[in-house]
Enzyme design. Sequence first.
Site, PDB file in Angstrom:
ATOM      1  N   LYS B 168       8.336  30.153  78.182  1.00 36.77           N
ATOM      2  CA  LYS B 168       7.489  31.165  77.564  1.00 36.77           C
ATOM      3  C   LYS B 168       8.113  32.510  77.909  1.00 36.77           C
ATOM      4  O   LYS B 168       8.398  32.784  79.082  1.00 36.77           O
ATOM      5  CB  LYS B 168       6.064  31.057  78.111  1.00 36.77           C
ATOM      6  CG  LYS B 168       5.031  31.782  77.276  1.00 36.77           C
ATOM      7  CD  LYS B 168       3.636  31.487  77.823  1.00 36.77           C
ATOM      8  CE  LYS B 168       2.584  32.433  77.316  1.00 36.77           C
ATOM      9  NZ  LYS B 168       1.336  32.302  78.090  1.00 36.77           N
ATOM     10  N   ARG B 200      13.265  34.115  72.178  1.00 38.94           N
ATOM     11  CA  ARG B 200      13.306  32.650  72.214  1.00 38.94           C
ATOM     12  C   ARG B 200      14.743  32.146  72.256  1.00 38.94           C
ATOM     13  O   ARG B 200      15.074  31.215  73.000  1.00 38.94           O
ATOM     14  CB  ARG B 200      12.624  32.082  70.949  1.00 38.94           C
ATOM     15  CG  ARG B 200      11.116  32.139  70.974  1.00 38.94           C
ATOM     16  CD  ARG B 200      10.515  31.305  69.825  1.00 38.94           C
ATOM     17  NE  ARG B 200      10.934  31.784  68.522  1.00 38.94           N
ATOM     18  CZ  ARG B 200      10.185  32.508  67.691  1.00 38.94           C
ATOM     19  NH1 ARG B 200       8.946  32.813  68.017  1.00 38.94           N
ATOM     20  NH2 ARG B 200      10.653  32.902  66.526  1.00 38.94           N
ATOM     21  N   SER B 238       8.757  29.661  73.411  1.00 37.22           N
ATOM     22  CA  SER B 238       7.797  30.419  72.606  1.00 37.22           C
ATOM     23  C   SER B 238       7.602  31.782  73.247  1.00 37.22           C
ATOM     24  O   SER B 238       7.657  31.925  74.459  1.00 37.22           O
ATOM     25  CB  SER B 238       6.470  29.667  72.492  1.00 37.22           C
ATOM     26  OG  SER B 238       5.782  29.687  73.708  1.00 37.22           O
ATOM     27  N   ARG B 335       6.191  22.195  60.183  1.00 32.61           N
ATOM     28  CA  ARG B 335       5.409  21.426  61.151  1.00 32.61           C
ATOM     29  C   ARG B 335       4.703  20.257  60.482  1.00 32.61           C
ATOM     30  O   ARG B 335       4.634  19.149  61.034  1.00 32.61           O
ATOM     31  CB  ARG B 335       4.394  22.327  61.860  1.00 32.61           C
ATOM     32  CG  ARG B 335       4.985  23.149  62.983  1.00 32.61           C
ATOM     33  CD  ARG B 335       3.898  23.865  63.783  1.00 32.61           C
ATOM     34  NE  ARG B 335       3.219  24.853  62.972  1.00 32.61           N
ATOM     35  CZ  ARG B 335       3.526  26.149  62.941  1.00 32.61           C
ATOM     36  NH1 ARG B 335       4.497  26.619  63.700  1.00 32.61           N
ATOM     37  NH2 ARG B 335       2.864  26.984  62.178  1.00 32.61           N
ATOM     38  N   GLY B 361      18.224  22.998  69.083  1.00 29.94           N
ATOM     39  CA  GLY B 361      18.611  21.986  68.103  1.00 29.94           C
ATOM     40  C   GLY B 361      19.322  22.628  66.918  1.00 29.94           C
ATOM     41  O   GLY B 361      19.345  23.859  66.782  1.00 29.94           O
ATOM     42  N   GLY B 365      16.731  20.916  62.269  1.00 32.62           N
ATOM     43  CA  GLY B 365      16.327  19.854  63.185  1.00 32.62           C
ATOM     44  C   GLY B 365      15.759  20.435  64.455  1.00 32.62           C
ATOM     45  O   GLY B 365      15.318  21.581  64.478  1.00 32.62           O
TER      46      GLY B 365
END
Lengths: 385, 385, 385, 385
Positions: B168, B200, B238, B335, B361, B365
């Site tokens: 985070k 991120r 995130s 999602r 990733g 993906g």
Amino acid sequence: MSDVAKPRFQCRVDRLPMDHPGDMTGLHRLFDDGTLDPASIVAILGKTEGNGCVNDFSRPYAVDSLLWLLADRLGVRPEIVADRVSIIMSGGTEGGLSPHFLVFSVAASSSPSGGSPSLAIGTAFTRDLRPEEIGRIEQVHATAAAVIDAMALADITSPADVHYVQVKCPLLTSGRIAEAHRRGEEVVTENTYASMGFSRGASALGVALALGEIGPDALTPSAIGHDLSLWSRRAGASAGIELTRNEVVVMGNSAGWDGDMSIAHSVMLDAIDVAAVRSALSLLDIPVDGQLAATEADRICAVLAKAEPSRSGVIRGSRHIMWDDSDINATRHARALVGGVIAGIVGRTDLFVSGGAEHQGPDGGGPISIIARKRSSVANESPSS
Amino acid sequence: MSDVAKPRFQCRVDRLPMDHPGDMTGLHRLFDDGTLDPASIVAILGKTEGNGCVNDFSRPYAVDSLLWLLADRLGVRPEIVADRVSIIMSGGTEGGLSPHFLVFSVAASSSPSGGSPSLAIGTAFTRDLRPEEIGRIEQVHATAAAVIDAMALADITSPADVHYVQVKCPLLTSGRIAEAHRRGEEVVTENTYASMGFSRGASALGVALALGEIGPDALTPSAIGHDLSLWSRRAGASAGIELTRNEVVVMGNSAGWDGDMSIAHSVMLDAIDVAAVRSALSLLDIPVDGQLAATEADRICAVLAKAEPSRSGVIRGSRHIMWDDSDINATRHARALVGGVIAGIVGRTDLFVSGGAEHQGPDGGGPISIIARKRSSVANESPSS
Amino acid sequence: MSDVAKPRFQCRVDRLPMDHPGDMTGLHRLFDDGTLDPASIVAILGKTEGNGCVNDFSRPYAVDSLLWLLADRLGVRPEIVADRVSIIMSGGTEGGLSPHFLVFSVAASSSPSGGSPSLAIGTAFTRDLRPEEIGRIEQVHATAAAVIDAMALADITSPADVHYVQVKCPLLTSGRIAEAHRRGEEVVTENTYASMGFSRGASALGVALALGEIGPDALTPSAIGHDLSLWSRRAGASAGIELTRNEVVVMGNSAGWDGDMSIAHSVMLDAIDVAAVRSALSLLDIPVDGQLAATEADRICAVLAKAEPSRSGVIRGSRHIMWDDSDINATRHARALVGGVIAGIVGRTDLFVSGGAEHQGPDGGGPISIIARKRSSVANESPSS
Amino acid sequence: MSDVAKPRFQCRVDRLPMDHPGDMTGLHRLFDDGTLDPASIVAILGKTEGNGCVNDFSRPYAVDSLLWLLADRLGVRPEIVADRVSIIMSGGTEGGLSPHFLVFSVAASSSPSGGSPSLAIGTAFTRDLRPEEIGRIEQVHATAAAVIDAMALADITSPADVHYVQVKCPLLTSGRIAEAHRRGEEVVTENTYASMGFSRGASALGVALALGEIGPDALTPSAIGHDLSLWSRRAGASAGIELTRNEVVVMGNSAGWDGDMSIAHSVMLDAIDVAAVRSALSLLDIPVDGQLAATEADRICAVLAKAEPSRSGVIRGSRHIMWDDSDINATRHARALVGGVIAGIVGRTDLFVSGGAEHQGPDGGGPISIIARKRSSVANESPSS
């Protein structure tokens, strides 16, 4: 379609990707290079990228583009094309679903059936339905009769050989309701949006009746739209404002047809029922271990499935939020989900997953039909996809 | 977490459904019946039902509800809880995804490991990051150092035993940018929304660096947010506005821990990469033929995956419309899709599928990590799920 | 509110902007600098920035944040605060509407009334309502009685002096419906969403009854939710899942109160009825030529209005698309529109425009109430806004 | 439009409501009853009910429907119609905005001008623009030249007599970018969506240059899309994927034209700038006290305005949430708001309010142009509206 009979015919399926709902590039190319005769087209199904709800203009935009294109190629008015070709658009390509047209055409046999029954197609119409008949037992019976007619045209005698019945049906508008009232008749609902569900439901029950899935005794008038324990395993229905009658497209297997394709179906009992997808694939002799190998995925010409959020609010005991989301319509969630489940198995995303499944499969599930090239014919030349 | 060591410990995972983001029913029950000690909780991950985008208030609502509940139970101020427990909410339960909390707690060993390494968890923080460090190489290195710290606390010595790292991280706000400017410093971007992606991305690269997935030489400052060929196989990051430093939660397997659970991971190479899901299950000795049998699905305690629309605009050559849809954010489509693909395999929908996968990733993906009870222990009593 | 009486009191209104639904900055500052006594607060209305529909978590997030803040400041449990303060959030700040809280507090008189009646406020509750009473005549009568109680507390004797009645009312949940069924009772609807409209409608009719806007004879049980010719000119109702009884906040003018504010109302007959807005302003002696001058706009402390799409589908003969848009809920369109119309006149956007207007004004229109500082007092010191 | 000159002409404006984007009912009726000659149409502007963003298919659906209808009536191919008539659709009828077409036609004079200059219209095209010219100074200059051409055709000599310039401009696609790259050229942006803003901005600056609103010295290449202090008071630009050149429609007043209409404009300085609306009305000798009386509202034939959320995030100091809402695009909020503000004044909702206002008015505001029948002519027979 009136003469789809004695000399041997075969059904051709072209799966054409689209960049937008008015993208006719694929058809133009097939016509221009002589691969496909515009006059041989009997039905076009399409997944367009609108919201699949009330203000989805991707559907009429695609329909009109197809009508104008075919009218231009055939040298007739668009209205004539609309009378001769079943054009059925399903809006909503949520998640990974890929917009595409499925063009069904019928031509003289050019490739043998290989000894097994081949994909057969037949279309038919009901008489015009009066407003007070929509969503009622009259529409059920008229649809059943049209299914029988279309089966005959497709040279399919046993209901067991029918694996998909697409129905396009009318809905109630304010004008039609008023017209019925002037004649002293009551309609099934005065809510025009709700009338779509009643019309789809009555149409699906008509299919179920014709195919013997439901006995005539089970079909009380009050069951339509209410008794969800009654459902067809092979119906897919959508309502369209431009119709005054039901259009029916029957697909099945027939020994009377040639060609390298056949069709099978199963029923997903809930939105993540992978076993049903695998079952339909098995019936087509497509082995699946995890995800289809690319060579097997290539055999698949069309996947036709229904998606609906379960009314229970849960999937195998876990809460889903589809009904609670005021930003995204529940049917949009459902198509994205079912599209993902099926894509995981077949390894491709150009799937005809549509919503609005009244009396079409059980709550939260729905029929799934797959058209594929036969194993023996995989090495042969194939239509565009 | 400072003393998670010498006497043998075990990690417990409670998966709690929620009816809404403030629904604390599950935790209340666990606390009230003595099953779970509030003081033993080290991290809570949650999938809440907002849009997962800018104005997703389901996340802070859930975070605040958890903080106030724990503060009340522990008799401390919420700020103290926030300092001690990593609480990370991921918004968006599109398609069939089911809102749920994953509560990670650490307690003295009560069930033996059965001879194999068991699930281990460790948390750590970076120092406070200055605005000009966010999305830059300094954040990468600070994150890498925190991962090393958390691994040590988790008693994991080999990076190969780490299977999930949740980070985070902070973002840039107008105020923080102005503060940097006053000191004569430049920030990576003056767009606050874009800063989330940079933060991120730098965090994920920090994980990759710590785990040896990327060598230090490959990591040029300009790569952050740009060279998407660099990615971690195990990071999930995130960004949150309330942070000024990175929080790191490392999960892996350790011979130093007891308990009946272990963790494995794989990487989905695209959104419908079912083989990767099956690979992770295999590593956990969970046999999969089609969909998991219910008894096997019950062994799964948590599925943690990343979803992103491919920038190419296609999935295996077929166009997707995720980037073109101005009504539904692309990450919401992704999602729903990935949730459907995974649910099809594991047969359940309470999956922690989150978006925003910069350097996590490959394009389209993302990593997938699964926590499950060991085969030998399935018969034993298990935490609530 | 039990002692809002004999020594002279005055009502204070603080309008506090918010950066997000949990933003308590404004209240903290008022408390910290001693401007506002937390114990003096009797009601808080808020416009939060969610979708205003089913999954609008900006509302409970704001409510919980307020409860915890007040509980902390007052040294009591949040449940106690919830019993003493009416906290009513309306979701949806579409178009230019600006999120804000309206904090109503009552304290000993510090500024004289200037000779005219001043803003007065009173709150009251009904008894707990049984599920089968919701949306029915029993709820109408219970609400009417509560309005009478609240008027008495506010020292308002004539209904003509009441200019706004905010009602918060319960809805039917699956659990409550089942409970009624167990006792052999029928509820007004088994659709939980629809029950919100029935509850709001019955509440509004209760206000209309108490204020003499509708005679008791006109109120047949079947009129609730159906006969839209019956409506209140001063009711604003919202339904909340956490309630089992109606909460009522009455605002009006009373010679028994001091302070520099007063309130007036009008009814917008359709969504663009500017004349009604101007009428309410005139009653407050606020001259309007085009848009309010800034000095006059500053006098306005609160604007409370209802917005609903007309069921006819037209506004003065021109079609609107609010009901046809499946991407944006109709009530969201309506708030944006009415917010624009009012902002054009008053020259500010922090307006409490809410949706769900059953029996609250005519189809497509709704009540509008405005609280403003009196002309003579404009030069005086004023609460924060 | 090549012969819009020596014998006296007049411009006719038909405002036609539509039930959906393909609804041609209004035009059919005008053609069928002989009121309007299809060959006299020079431009059609339309507000369609899509989202006004990337996947708004209501625009091409309406355009194609118009092209096919006109082609059919005129006996030519649709491509010929597209070359001769400017057809410009603006998506998005949020709030109360009513979908409608504005059909501009030019015919021989039938009603005198009444002594004052009358509405005049002229259209022109630039040469085809190369990809590397889009959003750059070359597009600015080409647009300026086209505006000068169109003014000449409209017989307008002074820029002061121009009151609205609609520009339709191309955007960059992946294919066009690649084509430029093959020639070794760089484009202004490789983001196709961002290219729309650059193209609109360069087009608006071209209008500003032609009308003398900005001097050539102020126009540095780097200003396009960046220096928002440069803007036109009369430009409205929209980008369309089908174009390779700019189309320009100039509207103004000319002593050389007959007819009972004239046009005026003003600039809204922010989204709630009612004074600007009133100013434009005053210039047309339309008295406004509050809202227009119905007889005055009837004089208005078209309202053309731009709406954009302020980048500051506030309106007169109060926060708006348009940029923070991930469910509804910011431009949709802005249209709903500005539509409400204007509808409040003019008392009607069939307003052409469009988004995307780069260099078209100040931040958060935009130009507003109004076409109305002259006072002296109100009693005369008038075109359909």
